[in-house]
Design an enzyme around this catalytic site. Structure first.
Site, mmCIF file in Angstrom:
data_model
loop_
_atom_site.group_PDB
_atom_site.id
_atom_site.type_symbol
_atom_site.label_atom_id
_atom_site.label_comp_id
_atom_site.label_asym_id
_atom_site.label_seq_id
_atom_site.Cartn_x
_atom_site.Cartn_y
_atom_site.Cartn_z
ATOM 1 N N ARG A 86 -39.310 36.510 -10.167
ATOM 2 C CA ARG A 86 -39.627 37.384 -11.305
ATOM 3 C C ARG A 86 -40.172 38.726 -10.843
ATOM 4 O O ARG A 86 -39.905 39.756 -11.466
ATOM 5 C CB ARG A 86 -40.612 36.697 -12.242
ATOM 6 C CG ARG A 86 -39.915 35.623 -13.047
ATOM 7 C CD ARG A 86 -40.809 35.041 -14.095
ATOM 8 N NE ARG A 86 -40.000 34.414 -15.130
ATOM 9 C CZ ARG A 86 -40.437 33.497 -15.959
ATOM 10 N NH1 ARG A 86 -41.692 33.098 -15.897
ATOM 11 N NH2 ARG A 86 -39.648 32.988 -16.873
ATOM 12 N N LYS B 50 -33.690 18.292 -27.328
ATOM 13 C CA LYS B 50 -33.748 18.105 -28.783
ATOM 14 C C LYS B 50 -32.710 18.921 -29.541
ATOM 15 O O LYS B 50 -32.566 20.123 -29.302
ATOM 16 C CB LYS B 50 -35.137 18.516 -29.283
ATOM 17 C CG LYS B 50 -36.190 17.458 -29.050
ATOM 18 C CD LYS B 50 -37.573 17.978 -29.339
ATOM 19 C CE LYS B 50 -37.929 17.855 -30.806
ATOM 20 N NZ LYS B 50 -39.246 18.449 -31.069
ATOM 21 N N GLY C 165 -34.287 29.321 -19.253
ATOM 22 C CA GLY C 165 -35.068 28.080 -19.219
ATOM 23 C C GLY C 165 -34.592 27.108 -18.148
ATOM 24 O O GLY C 165 -34.342 27.472 -17.007
ATOM 25 N N GLY D 166 -37.048 30.973 -24.130
ATOM 26 C CA GLY D 166 -37.132 31.153 -25.585
ATOM 27 C C GLY D 166 -36.429 32.423 -26.045
ATOM 28 O O GLY D 166 -35.747 32.431 -27.075
HETATM 29 P P1 AMP Z 1 -34.501 21.752 -23.448
HETATM 30 O O1 AMP Z 1 -35.809 22.417 -23.180
HETATM 31 O O2 AMP Z 1 -34.340 21.281 -24.851
HETATM 32 O O3 AMP Z 1 -33.315 22.560 -22.943
HETATM 33 O O4 AMP Z 1 -34.520 20.404 -22.604
HETATM 34 C C1 AMP Z 1 -34.508 20.355 -21.231
HETATM 35 C C2 AMP Z 1 -34.924 18.971 -20.827
HETATM 36 O O5 AMP Z 1 -33.993 18.044 -21.353
HETATM 37 C C3 AMP Z 1 -34.941 18.782 -19.340
HETATM 38 O O6 AMP Z 1 -36.262 18.483 -18.940
HETATM 39 C C4 AMP Z 1 -34.031 17.572 -19.128
HETATM 40 O O7 AMP Z 1 -34.520 16.663 -18.191
HETATM 41 C C5 AMP Z 1 -33.997 16.942 -20.490
HETATM 42 N N1 AMP Z 1 -32.806 16.093 -20.672
HETATM 43 C C6 AMP Z 1 -31.528 16.413 -20.472
HETATM 44 N N2 AMP Z 1 -30.719 15.380 -20.703
HETATM 45 C C7 AMP Z 1 -31.503 14.344 -21.060
HETATM 46 C C8 AMP Z 1 -31.262 12.981 -21.432
HETATM 47 N N3 AMP Z 1 -30.029 12.472 -21.472
HETATM 48 N N4 AMP Z 1 -32.340 12.229 -21.764
HETATM 49 C C9 AMP Z 1 -33.576 12.732 -21.722
HETATM 50 N N5 AMP Z 1 -33.877 14.001 -21.381
HETATM 51 C C10 AMP Z 1 -32.857 14.797 -21.046
#
Ligand code: AMP
Length: 392
Positions: free
Chosen positions: A35, A201, A349, A372
């Protein structure tokens, strides 16, 4: 169009640059200085043009006195000094006489770094709540304000919106690049245009899906969020991640855009995390299987679609990539895209971390520096930290 740093005559001017020096630090050592390096282009430009450079950044979250003791920017100022090859004047306070006097003494080409802006959060979240008086005070230290911290531009803080509201302002090279690469690509993709979405999510990505489902030719869904879609389409997903509140949204989307939305057909599952790792098709899940990565057939399905696409935007890892056993899907698709010579935007991210950590730092059209902030750009939102900047 927003004014850029190039639109100003910087000579003899006190130029406040909001940078993103929010680097990971462990045992008083910077683990990753990317960064800081990403900010150098704008800082060096201002130095070369004869500005008196005043830098502001946050570092971590400051909720307690202990946070304050652990998050001084002093260590960053030392690294910045090494990278610039010149002295950086570090002022260990965010306001007051000491800072005012140091700013008064600045000569053309000098660089001054102010202490962590979030220290002001200990006093009623003044920075994070964009306190009017604080924004005015910081603005009073300069003649021109440049926002070059993309990663915080989705927030309305005193150190971006607060200053920009009180001073002539423009964007730096890093922000310009992010807006150009992400914003323009969404509006003008080379077709076919695919969006890859993953991560945990569905609810976090609803805005992105709504904005991009009409624009993209394909939406490939992997990661934890895929299993809410699979559940919505009637599959047994065992104990895989589920976002109950998003099931209706997923159903509507699957009904409306059947051809565009591509879901996993197989997955790497475990009954106990990181043990008994098995490959299963969608109809083979036991009640206690947890899907933690996409399987080989899904990887091939995704590759078959991607090989015909010309623009790809990717946000969210395709599996629990932090653990080696579940990182294969993310790695395979990264590797495939890195060799494809297509327009590939990695949207911030976790996806950016995965791309960089797995060795693909220089393999794509763009890797976003903002989690974000890039998500909000993908949602089609206007970022307050950019909105506050003067138009040309
Ligand atoms: P996000 O911040 O929503 O992009 O989520 C990223 C996180 O989702 C990372 O820490 C991943 O380890 C997690 N992730 C990705 N695939 C899976 C899965 N199949 N089950 C649980 N966590 C997951």
């Amino acid at each position: 169009m927003k004014k850029s740093i190039k639109d100003f005559n910087l000579k003899n001017k006190r130029v406040i640059i909001r940078v993103d020096f929010n680097v990971p630090i462990k045992d008083e050592k910077i683990i990753d200085d990317n960064r800081i390096k990403m900010s150098l282009k704008t800082i060096n430009y201002a130095i070369e043009k004869g500005a008196k450079v005043i830098l502001l950044s946050h570092l971590g979250r400051i909720k307690t006195l202990e946070d304050k003791n652990q998050n001084s920017l002093k260590i960053v100022s030392n690294r910045l000094s090494e990278l610039l090859g010149k002295r950086v004047i570090f002022i260990d306070t965010t306001r007051g006489e000491k800072l005012d006097n140091a700013v008064k003494k600045l000569k053309n080409g000098d660089v001054l770094l102010i202490e962590n802006t979030r220290f002001e959060d200990l006093n009623g979240n003044l920075e994070s709540n964009n306190n009017d008086e604080l924004g005015k005070y910081w603005a009073s230290l300069g003649d021109i304000f440049i926002n070059d911290a993309f990663a915080t531009s989705h927030r309305s803080h005193a150190s971006n919106v607060g200053i920009a509201s009180n001073l002539e302002s423009g964007i730096g090279f890093l922000v310009e690049d992010e807006l150009e690469k992400i914003g323009k690509t969404i509006d003008n993709p080379k077709r076919p245009f695919a969006v890859i979405l993953g991560g945990a999510k569905v609810s976090d990505k609803i805005g992105v899906i709504k904005n991009l489902v009409k624009k993209a030719d394909f939406i490939l869904i992997g990661g934890g969020m895929a299993y809410t879609f699979l559940k919505a389409s009637g599959c047994n997903i065992g104990l895989s991640l589920i976002d109950e509140q998003s099931i209706d949204f997923c159903k509507q989307l699957l009904n409306g855009y059947k051809e565009k939305i591509i879901l996993p057909v197989d997955s790497i599952v475990s009954k106990v995390f990181n043990k008994d790792i098995t490959l299963k098709n969608n109809n083979e899940f036991d009640y206690n299987d947890m899907a933690l990565d996409i399987g080989n057939r899904t990887i091939n399905l995704f590759k078959d679609i991607l090989k015909n696409c010309n623009t790809i935007i990717w946000n969210g890892p395709l599996g629990y990539y932090e653990v080696e056993s579940y990182s294969n899907g993310t790695k395979e698709i990264l590797d495939f895209l890195s060799k494809s010579k297509k327009e590939v935007i990695i949207g911030g991210g976790d996806t950016s971390s995965a791309a960089i950590n797995f060795g693909y730092k220089n393999s794509f059209t763009h890797i976003s520096t903002g989690g974000g902030a890039s998500l909000e750009l993908l949602e089609g939102k206007i970022l307050p930290g950019i909105d506050a900047i003067d138009n040309k």
